[in-house]
Design a protein around this motif. Structure first.
Motif, short mmCIF file in Angstrom:
data_model
loop_
_atom_site.label_atom_id
_atom_site.label_comp_id
_atom_site.label_asym_id
_atom_site.label_seq_id
_atom_site.Cartn_x
_atom_site.Cartn_y
_atom_site.Cartn_z
N GLY A 69 -4.11 -14.82 -1.52
CA GLY A 69 -2.98 -15.69 -1.19
C GLY A 69 -1.73 -15.31 -1.96
O GLY A 69 -0.63 -15.21 -1.39
N VAL A 70 -1.90 -15.07 -3.28
CA VAL A 70 -0.75 -14.70 -4.11
C VAL A 70 -0.17 -13.36 -3.66
O VAL A 70 1.05 -13.19 -3.56
CB VAL A 70 -1.16 -14.64 -5.59
N ALA A 71 -1.06 -12.40 -3.40
CA ALA A 71 -0.60 -11.07 -2.97
C ALA A 71 0.13 -11.15 -1.65
O ALA A 71 1.16 -10.49 -1.45
CB ALA A 71 -1.80 -10.11 -2.86
N TRP A 72 -0.37 -11.96 -0.71
CA TRP A 72 0.28 -12.09 0.60
C TRP A 72 1.69 -12.65 0.44
O TRP A 72 2.64 -12.13 1.04
CB TRP A 72 -0.55 -13.01 1.49
N VAL A 73 1.82 -13.71 -0.37
CA VAL A 73 3.14 -14.32 -0.59
C VAL A 73 4.06 -13.34 -1.32
O VAL A 73 5.23 -13.16 -0.95
CB VAL A 73 3.01 -15.63 -1.38
N LEU A 74 3.54 -12.70 -2.37
CA LEU A 74 4.36 -11.79 -3.18
C LEU A 74 4.86 -10.60 -2.36
O LEU A 74 6.05 -10.26 -2.39
CB LEU A 74 3.54 -11.29 -4.38
N ILE A 75 3.95 -9.97 -1.63
CA ILE A 75 4.32 -8.78 -0.86
C ILE A 75 5.27 -9.15 0.28
O ILE A 75 6.19 -8.40 0.59
CB ILE A 75 3.05 -8.10 -0.32
N ARG A 76 5.06 -10.30 0.85
CA ARG A 76 5.92 -10.72 1.97
C ARG A 76 7.31 -11.11 1.50
O ARG A 76 8.31 -10.78 2.16
CB ARG A 76 5.26 -11.89 2.70
N THR A 77 7.41 -11.83 0.37
CA THR A 77 8.71 -12.32 -0.09
C THR A 77 9.48 -11.30 -0.91
O THR A 77 10.69 -11.15 -0.75
CB THR A 77 8.53 -13.60 -0.92
N ASP A 93 9.00 -7.64 1.27
CA ASP A 93 9.31 -7.79 2.69
C ASP A 93 8.43 -6.87 3.55
O ASP A 93 8.90 -6.16 4.43
CB ASP A 93 10.79 -7.48 2.95
N ARG A 94 7.14 -6.91 3.28
CA ARG A 94 6.19 -6.10 4.05
C ARG A 94 5.01 -6.97 4.46
O ARG A 94 4.67 -7.96 3.80
CB ARG A 94 5.67 -4.92 3.21
N GLU A 95 4.39 -6.58 5.56
CA GLU A 95 3.19 -7.26 6.02
C GLU A 95 1.98 -6.61 5.36
O GLU A 95 1.97 -5.41 5.09
CB GLU A 95 3.07 -7.18 7.54
N THR A 96 0.96 -7.40 5.09
CA THR A 96 -0.27 -6.85 4.51
C THR A 96 -1.47 -7.53 5.14
O THR A 96 -1.37 -8.68 5.60
CB THR A 96 -0.30 -7.06 2.99
N SER A 97 -2.57 -6.85 5.20
CA SER A 97 -3.79 -7.39 5.78
C SER A 97 -4.85 -7.55 4.70
O SER A 97 -4.71 -7.02 3.59
CB SER A 97 -4.31 -6.47 6.89
N VAL A 137 -10.84 -5.92 2.55
CA VAL A 137 -12.22 -6.33 2.23
C VAL A 137 -12.82 -5.43 1.15
O VAL A 137 -13.48 -5.91 0.22
CB VAL A 137 -13.09 -6.31 3.49
N GLY A 138 -12.59 -4.13 1.27
CA GLY A 138 -13.13 -3.20 0.28
C GLY A 138 -12.62 -3.49 -1.12
O GLY A 138 -13.38 -3.47 -2.10
N LEU A 139 -11.32 -3.74 -1.23
CA LEU A 139 -10.73 -4.05 -2.53
C LEU A 139 -11.28 -5.36 -3.07
O LEU A 139 -11.56 -5.48 -4.27
CB LEU A 139 -9.21 -4.14 -2.40
N GLY A 140 -11.46 -6.35 -2.18
CA GLY A 140 -12.02 -7.62 -2.62
C GLY A 140 -13.42 -7.47 -3.18
O GLY A 140 -13.76 -8.03 -4.23
#
Length: 412
Positions: free
Chosen positions: A357-365, A368-372, A375-378
């Motif tokens: 969640g944090v990575a999605w918000v950080l990368i998006r704001t 300014d990039r989309e991320t998916s 699973v492997g990293l998780g």
């Protein structure tokens, strides 16, 4: 008295009973000391979440930095050797061939071609470039263009130095002349083609002292509109500028491959100022992120180790009693390691969820990039969290193995 003979079924039942007892003791140890267990899980959670976010950023930042650096212009320049296939400039088919070689590296690219000629404005010489405005605008996003780009015949984009020298503004017209042979260029000659100034460009570089028109306008001005030059070909481009995602060794290899193709009659050169800056900035940021990751791992080790030491201290009497009843150091150690691993897995799973969640918000704001979801990293972060928890338990487990049951029972 005869020794009892155990059958295979008896051994299996005994093994199942021991396994059930083992997990019962693990569950009891966790439930009886829920506050300590929660602290251990939180320590693993923070470590896994931070690690996940940092690694995600490390994946995104190089791509983001490369894209940003590409906005500052070309990192690869291909020029005509004015011999052989490029005797009359780099023709369209050669531009396509060179572009295919760039794309064959597996990296994305944008490119623009330039054809240069010397022209006169008010009897003073200037360099004019014939361009495809869409290509140049797409690649050179750092150009500060006021007004618009040339899109029709006899429209010109001029550098701010030229505009100041000629004292012209957007919307006014200038007379542009062209003489193929400089020897017959007369200083007082004011003949030429009237062109409308549609915009000015400022970059702080050589672009400020040049004029830009469409290729069709330059062909008409130089008398090559619909005509053929040497070898039956119209004049081609002098330079191809590429903004490629390749950098470092990949870019150097690309330059070598192009230069090794002697039949192409072109020379490729990396723009080191951009490519090196790109590589050095990415390397610096990546190193910084990995250093922070190591610090986070160390802090997680300390947190889990402190919690496990406290748990061992609380269970001191229990450990002494079990050793007095015949429990081995190995069985006690395995129990603590499994308990620690469970804390690590639980904290890792929660940490990956929070980190996603944090990575999605950080990368998006921020970027300014989309991320998916990775699973492997998780899974890797969960495994690392469990490993850290087990490693953090080594010293507390050694402390538990040194507990003397006789001393503990005497104290009781």
């Amino acid at each position: 008295m005869e020794d009892k003979v155990y059958t295979a079924a008896d051994l299996k039942r005994r093994e199942r009973a021991n396994r059930a007892m083992f997990w019962t003791m693990i569950r009891g140890a966790i439930l009886r000391r829920r506050s300590r267990a929660i602290m251990a899980v939180i320590a693993s959670l923070v470590g896994a979440a931070t690690l996940f976010v940092l690694v995600m950023v490390c994946i995104v930042v190089p791509a983001q930095m490369t894209e940003e650096m590409r906005a500052y212009g070309a990192n690869l320049v291909v020029t005509s050797n004015q011999t052989g296939a490029t005797e009359n400039g780099i023709q369209k088919d050669m531009v396509e061939h060179t572009t295919e070689m760039v794309r064959a590296t597996g990296f994305g690219e944008t490119h623009a071609t330039y054809r240069y000629d010397t022209v006169r404005v008010n009897s003073a010489s200037y360099q004019m470039a014939g361009i495809n405005p869409n290509e140049v605008r797409s690649m050179n996003k750092f150009w500060d263009v006021t007004g618009s780009w040339p899109s029709a015949e006899n429209q010109v984009l001029i550098g701010t130095d030229v505009a100041e020298r000629l004292s012209v503004k957007i919307g006014q017209s200038i007379t542009v002349g062209y003489v193929e042979d400089d020897a017959v260029n007369t200083i007082l000659d004011t003949e030429g083609t009237r062109m409308q100034v549609v915009g000015t460009v400022s970059t702080g570089g050589n672009e400020d002292s040049m004029l830009y028109v469409t290729n069709a306008t330059l062909d008409a001005l130089t008398g090559q509109n619909g005509q053929s030059g040497q070898n039956g070909q119209s004049r081609g481009a002098d330079v191809i500028e590429y903004s490629s995602e390749a950098s470092g060794a990949d870019l150097d290899k690309l330059v070598t491959n192009i230069n090794d193709m002697k039949s192409m009659n072109v020379t490729a050169q990396a723009v080191s100022k951009i490519s090196q800056a790109n590589a050095s900035i990415i390397a610096m940021l990546t190193t910084l992120f990995w250093i922070i990751s190591l610090v986070i791992v160390a802090l997680t080790l300390v947190g889990v180790s402190t919690t496990m030491t406290s748990i061992v201290s609380q269970r001191r009497n229990e450990i002494g009693l079990r050793k007095a009843l015949g429990a081995s150091n190995r069985s006690i150690a395995v129990e603590f390691y499994v308990e620690s691993a469970l804390y690590g897995v639980a904290g890792g799973l929660l940490g990956v969820l929070v980190g996603s969640g944090v990575a999605w918000v950080l990368i998006r704001t921020v970027f300014d990039r989309e991320t998916s979801v990775n699973v492997g990293l998780g899974a890797a972060c969960v495994a690392v969290a469990a490993l850290i928890a087990v490693v953090a338990s080594i010293l507390p487990v050694r402390k538990a193995s040194r507990i003397d049951p006789a001393v503990v029972l005497r104290e009781e």
